[in-house]
Every structure is written in C-alpha cells, then in structure tokens.
Design a protein around this motif. Structure first.
Motif, PDB file in Angstrom:
ATOM      1  N   GLU A  40      -1.192  14.303   8.959  1.00 54.82           N
ATOM      2  CA  GLU A  40      -0.452  14.965   9.588  1.00 54.82           C
ATOM      3  C   GLU A  40      -1.361  16.826   9.373  1.00 54.82           C
ATOM      4  OE1 GLU A  40       3.365  15.031   8.316  1.00 54.82           O
ATOM      5  OE2 GLU A  40       4.016  13.289   8.262  1.00 54.82           O
ATOM      6  N   GLU A  41      -1.701  16.951   8.984  1.00 52.96           N
ATOM      7  CA  GLU A  41      -2.580  18.279   8.926  1.00 52.96           C
ATOM      8  C   GLU A  41      -3.787  18.314   9.750  1.00 52.96           C
ATOM      9  OE1 GLU A  41      -0.948  21.453   8.716  1.00 52.96           O
ATOM     10  OE2 GLU A  41       1.135  19.691   9.022  1.00 52.96           O
ATOM     11  N   GLY A  42      -3.803  16.822   9.830  1.00 52.96           N
ATOM     12  CA  GLY A  42      -5.774  16.739  10.779  1.00 52.96           C
ATOM     13  C   GLY A  42      -6.750  16.830   9.412  1.00 52.96           C
ATOM     14  N   VAL A  43      -6.118  16.701   8.095  1.00 49.20           N
ATOM     15  CA  VAL A  43      -7.130  16.216   6.681  1.00 49.20           C
ATOM     16  C   VAL A  43      -6.916  14.332   7.065  1.00 49.20           C
ATOM     17  CG1 VAL A  43      -7.843  16.828   4.417  1.00 49.20           C
ATOM     18  CG2 VAL A  43      -6.799  18.502   6.235  1.00 49.20           C
ATOM     19  N   LEU A  44      -8.495  14.376   6.299  1.00 52.81           N
ATOM     20  CA  LEU A  44      -8.494  12.606   6.534  1.00 52.81           C
ATOM     21  C   LEU A  44      -8.351  12.349   5.150  1.00 52.81           C
ATOM     22  CD1 LEU A  44     -11.827  11.216   8.629  1.00 52.81           C
ATOM     23  CD2 LEU A  44      -8.819  10.615   8.798  1.00 52.81           C
ATOM     24  N   PRO A  45      -7.303  11.252   4.264  1.00 54.60           N
ATOM     25  CA  PRO A  45      -6.789  11.495   3.436  1.00 54.60           C
ATOM     26  C   PRO A  45      -8.234  10.473   3.008  1.00 54.60           C
ATOM     27  CG  PRO A  45      -5.479  10.012   4.502  1.00 54.60           C
ATOM     28  CD  PRO A  45      -6.416  10.854   5.136  1.00 54.60           C
ATOM     29  N   VAL A  46      -9.267  10.619   1.524  1.00 50.44           N
ATOM     30  CA  VAL A  46      -9.640   9.472   0.847  1.00 50.44           C
ATOM     31  C   VAL A  46      -8.840   9.982  -0.570  1.00 50.44           C
ATOM     32  CG1 VAL A  46     -11.642   8.949  -0.085  1.00 50.44           C
ATOM     33  CG2 VAL A  46     -11.616  10.991   1.987  1.00 50.44           C
ATOM     34  N   ILE A  47      -8.546   7.830  -0.477  1.00 49.74           N
ATOM     35  CA  ILE A  47      -8.007   7.109  -2.041  1.00 49.74           C
ATOM     36  C   ILE A  47      -8.891   7.415  -2.848  1.00 49.74           C
ATOM     37  CG2 ILE A  47      -8.230   4.595  -1.029  1.00 49.74           C
ATOM     38  CD1 ILE A  47      -4.526   6.282  -2.682  1.00 49.74           C
ATOM     39  N   LYS A  48      -8.486   7.481  -3.940  1.00 50.53           N
ATOM     40  CA  LYS A  48      -8.986   7.095  -5.023  1.00 50.53           C
ATOM     41  C   LYS A  48      -8.921   6.366  -6.417  1.00 50.53           C
ATOM     42  CE  LYS A  48     -11.369  11.427  -6.190  1.00 50.53           C
ATOM     43  NZ  LYS A  48     -11.272  12.945  -6.489  1.00 50.53           N
ATOM     44  N   HIS A  49      -9.197   5.887  -7.254  1.00 48.17           N
ATOM     45  CA  HIS A  49     -10.495   5.341  -7.139  1.00 48.17           C
ATOM     46  C   HIS A  49     -10.406   3.822  -7.085  1.00 48.17           C
ATOM     47  CE1 HIS A  49     -10.166   8.981  -9.762  1.00 48.17           C
ATOM     48  NE2 HIS A  49     -11.501   9.839  -8.957  1.00 48.17           N
TER      49      HIS A  49
END
Length: 112
Positions: A40-49
């Motif tokens: 929503e804030e324009g940041v791509l989430p990167v699921i870890k690990h």
C-alpha cells in the motif's frame, strides 16, 4: 520483509525475535498484513526465507544447515506459513539444505 519462518524447538536461534510466532496460521496472517501494508505504501514485499528457516540447526551465516524432516511435518509447519502467501511478488530463499526422509525419491528437474 516479511518473514514467514516458523521456529521449532531445538533449532538454532538465528531467526529469534524476527519470527512472528510458532503457529503457521498466525505467522501467515501477520506476514500477509505486513506485506499488504508495504504494498500500500509502494514497497514490494519480499517473503523470507522460503521454504523455511525455523527448523535450521545452524546459523546459515556461519555454516550451511541441513534440515532433515519428513514431508508431512514440513507441510504442516514450515511450508504451511508460506502457502497463503503464494501470491506475493518476490521471495528470498532460505540458505538451508532440505533432506526429506524419503530416500526413494530423487530430486529431478521438471520441464518448464
């Protein structure tokens, strides 16, 4: 971010307080909420690990951990937190070796 690792007893504490809990459904819910907030804030989430670092018996920054568990256990715990997050755009892999306790099945490449 977010982290979907599910720590288990006896594992290395490297995941530590970065884990959102020990119940896969709770971990997935929190990770999903964080991912939505980031997006929503324009940041791509990167699921870890992915596929999970919570069962690793060593800190992978120091040596390569080997995880030995049967597929049913992994499906019910480690993998279960990642499954609801499958629609996220990016994922970072865990630095672990998974040794499934099914020696009759050899890894093989699939056709694309």
């Amino acid at each position: 971010m977010p982290i979907a690792d599910v720590p288990v007893a006896g594992a290395d504490p490297v995941v530590g307080d970065r884990a959102y809990g020990t119940e896969p459904a709770k971990v997935a819910a929190i990770a999903g909420a964080i991912a939505r907030g980031l997006a929503e804030e324009g940041v791509l989430p990167v699921i870890k690990h992915i596929p999970g670092h919570g069962r690793a018996t060593a800190d992978s920054h120091n040596r390569l951990p080997v995880v030995s568990a049967d597929r049913a256990t992994l499906e019910a715990t480690d993998f279960a937190a990642f499954r609801p997050l499958a629609g996220l755009p990016l994922a970072m892999t865990a630095h672990v070796v998974l040794r499934l306790s099914t020696p009759s099945r050899r890894p093989r490449f699939r056709e694309l």
